[in-house]
Design an enzyme around this catalytic site. Structure first.
Site, short mmCIF file in Angstrom:
data_model
loop_
_atom_site.label_atom_id
_atom_site.label_comp_id
_atom_site.label_asym_id
_atom_site.label_seq_id
_atom_site.Cartn_x
_atom_site.Cartn_y
_atom_site.Cartn_z
CG ASP A 165 -1.98 -1.04 1.35
OD1 ASP A 165 -1.45 -2.28 1.54
OD2 ASP A 165 -2.93 -1.32 1.13
CE1 TYR A 197 -1.96 2.64 -2.22
CE2 TYR A 197 -4.27 3.44 -1.50
CZ TYR A 197 -3.03 2.71 -1.41
OH TYR A 197 -3.23 1.76 -0.59
CG ASN A 231 -8.34 -1.96 -2.74
OD1 ASN A 231 -7.27 -2.44 -2.19
ND2 ASN A 231 -8.95 -0.76 -2.39
CG HIS A 316 -4.57 -5.81 -1.05
ND1 HIS A 316 -3.20 -5.37 -0.83
CD2 HIS A 316 -5.43 -5.11 -1.40
CE1 HIS A 316 -3.57 -3.90 -0.90
NE2 HIS A 316 -4.90 -3.96 -0.84
CG HIS A 326 -10.46 -2.46 4.54
ND1 HIS A 326 -11.08 -1.71 3.54
CD2 HIS A 326 -9.09 -1.61 4.26
CE1 HIS A 326 -10.49 -0.82 2.90
NE2 HIS A 326 -9.30 -0.71 3.53
CG HIS A 353 -7.15 -3.99 1.80
ND1 HIS A 353 -7.58 -3.01 1.05
CD2 HIS A 353 -8.54 -4.42 2.19
CE1 HIS A 353 -8.93 -3.06 0.66
NE2 HIS A 353 -9.24 -3.82 1.47
CB VAL A 354 -5.71 -3.01 7.44
CG1 VAL A 354 -5.83 -2.37 8.58
CG2 VAL A 354 -6.97 -3.86 7.07
CG HIS A 355 -3.95 2.09 4.55
ND1 HIS A 355 -4.68 3.18 4.00
CD2 HIS A 355 -3.68 1.11 3.76
CE1 HIS A 355 -4.86 2.66 2.69
NE2 HIS A 355 -4.38 1.44 2.52
FE LIG Z 1 -5.96 -2.05 -0.54
#
Ligand SMILES: [Fe+2]
Ligand SMILES: *[C@@H]1O[C@H](CO)[C@@H](O)[C@H](O)[C@H]1NC(C)=O
Ligand SMILES: *[C@@H]1O[C@H](CO)[C@@H](O)[C@H](O)[C@H]1NC(C)=O
Ligand SMILES: *[C@@H]1O[C@H](CO)[C@@H](O)[C@H](O)[C@H]1NC(C)=O
Ligand SMILES: *[C@@H]1O[C@H](CO)[C@@H](O)[C@H](O)[C@H]1NC(C)=O
Ligand SMILES: *[C@@H]1O[C@H](CO)[C@@H](O)[C@H](O)[C@H]1NC(C)=O
Ligand SMILES: *[C@@H]1O[C@H](CO)[C@@H](O)[C@H](O)[C@H]1NC(C)=O
Length: 464
Positions: A165, A197, A231, A316, A326, A353-355
């Protein structure tokens, strides 16, 4: 001042660990400096276009076959197609240049037209050898180098970096800089999805794909990044006429999926040194009878732990995640594949995915059927450790609210940006460390000795 706060941190961790004996793992008490997560300015040094007419830019490499004897070199030329050839030579070859021929593609996205995106696979390389390579023609040639991995084998040490990410903010630059300076010296990077992004910008401004390519070139032109689809690679936007999912990503990033009999670039495997790495797709179908399901079912029995002791899975969307972000998005994939991971003794699963950062205990949650009510994760020595490393530092900022109390399965969690290292020593031991950006680049905020599940399946829990 710095060392004072560090002592406070250590003291805090000791306290939390005492508590941890009766309740899950630790939630770090580290409080990160608040800073804005904004994209670096378009005229930043990291986005500079190399000078010259039609000069290659956004150069990146990845493994090009199943064993590590091939490399895919990709780059972009903006003015005209130019040449898709790569000229390369090994350090020991007295500069006798070999030529590999590639090809180029272009794509349009809304009102954006891509440059000429070149992909060229160099094959039949020697193991463990430094190669120089050149792309471009005449006075706009650029030269880079890479080192091939050692021959696949059980006791080959190898160090993988981990970033997820990433995006292109000032924090992203710090994450990448710390990875580059880490004294453990990553030899290849497992990139856990969500690259540029671009889709966070109006009309998915694909210029952001180009700036991201220039930003990370300083690392990925010299060592392979192993790509996972997140994603933010979907770029599905029918409202602006873009209904082919993954269009920018699949034009720009090629992976050697056919070498592992995969039928799509979103799921595949490679062997590198002593690791067998399986990449899964959280955003492609994985239900029973789907191509991905079928592929994984056939792939897992092929893993030969005598040859590659370390079985690593990259995907991911995390299966075990105790953040409020998420939450449970990975659950349906866990239900499908978790019994296989336990049966085949996967060593570790990295997700993004989870930041934020999180590391689990070895747990599984596979006893459940619709009538028995056995739906809690339990300690399981055959299960992987699950690590969320979605803390690269993108424009969306940190995930900083957590599910309380911390679940038993969660060993360590902290909402800070950073990167990690997975340092394989031999068939039984690997040293893992996580590095938060606020510390000096050599400081380990979390670490663990991994004991291989096939060769040395003893308890390696850090909290019990
Ligand atoms: Fe993501
Ligand atoms: C490249 O070569 C051409 C022709 O020799 C020249 O016109 C051009 O200025 C050169 N470009 C650079 C960046 O040196
Ligand atoms: C694409 O369209 C947007 C919105 O109309 C506009 O702001 C942008 O400048 C356009 N870009 C190009 C390359 O035409
Ligand atoms: C990004 O990091 C590099 C290496 O630390 C540094 O040289 C560069 O100035 C940074 N750029 C920005 C825009 O922060
Ligand atoms: C597994 O790998 C070892 C070492 O390379 C090899 O000797 C053995 O034949 C392989 N086993 C299978 C089933 O392919
Ligand atoms: C459901 O779980 C119970 C208890 O573990 C077991 O007895 C039963 O056979 C299971 N049913 C099915 C259909 O697997
Ligand atoms: C494997 O590496 C670990 C950690 O460096 C070391 O303690 C162990 O002795 C090594 N095993 C062998 C067989 O060399």
């Amino acid at each position: 001042m710095y060392s004072v706060s560090f002592k406070v941190l250590v003291f805090g961790l000791v306290l939390v660990n005492v508590v941890a004996l009766c309740n899950g793992g630790s939630t770090s008490t580290f409080v990160r400096k608040e800073e804005k997560t904004v994209d670096m300015l378009f005229d930043s040094d990291v986005f500079a276009i190399p000078p010259g007419y039609n000069v290659p830019q956004q150069v990146h490499i990845t493994q090009g076959d199943h064993e590590g004897k091939a490399v895919i070199v990709s780059w972009v030329t903006m003015d005209e197609p130019g040449s898709s050839e790569v000229r390369y030579w090994s350090e020991n070859s007295k500069q006798k240049k070999l030529i590999a021929k590639g090809r180029h593609v272009t794509y349009r996205y809304f009102n954006y037209s891509s440059g000429f995106i070149h992909h060229c696979t160099i094959r039949n390389l020697e193991y463990n050898t430094k190669y120089y390579y050149e792309v471009g023609i005449a006075n706009t040639t650029r030269q880079f180098w890479f080192v091939t991995p050692p021959q696949v084998g059980p006791d080959v040490p190898y160090t993988f970096g981990l970033i997820g990410d990433l995006g292109q903010t000032y924090d992203s630059n710090k994450t990448l800089s710390h990875y580059e300076m880490n004294p453990r010296k990553g030899q290849a990077l497992m990139f856990i999805g969500d690259l540029s992004y671009a889709d966070d910008h109006p009309y998915h401004d694909n210029v952001k794909w180009d700036t991201w390519g220039r930003f990370v070139e300083r690392s990925v032109a010299y060592q392979p990044w192993i790509w996972v689809t997140g994603n933010h690679e979907i770029d599905f936007a029918p409202e602006i006429g873009e209904s082919v999912p993954f269009k920018p990503y699949t034009h720009r990033y090629h992976v050697p999926y056919r070498a592992s009999q995969s039928t799509a670039p979103f799921w595949y495997s490679i062997k590198r040194a002593s690791a067998h790495i399986i990449v899964l797709a959280s955003y492609s179908a994985y239900g029973k009878y789907t191509p991905q399901y079928q592929w994984l079912k056939e792939e897992l029995p092929k893993v030969n732990r005598t040859e590659t002791p370390w079985l690593i899975v990259l995907l991911h969307s995390p299966w075990y995640n105790s953040y409020d972000y998420h939450y449970m998005e990975g659950e349906s994939m866990r239900v499908m594949f978790e019994p296989w991971f336990v049966k085949h003794k996967v060593d570790v699963v990295f997700a993004g995915h989870v930041h934020a950062y999180e590391r689990s205990e070895r747990v599984s949650n596979i006893a459940y059927n619709i009538t028995n009510g056995q739906c809690n994760p339990v300690k399981d020595n055959s299960a992987p450790v699950y690590i969320t490393i979605g803390d690269g530092g993108n424009i969306e900022g940190l995930a900083n609210t957590m599910i309380e109390p911390q679940p038993d399965y969660s060993a360590y969690r902290e909402a800070s940006f950073g990167h990690a290292m997975f340092d394989i020593k031999n068939r039984t031991h690997a040293y893992y460390s996580w590095h938060r950006n606020q510390d000096g680049y050599a400081v380990e905020a979390d670490s663990m000795w991994f004991f291989n599940r096939y060769w040395y399946p003893v308890d390696d829990s850090t909290t019990h």
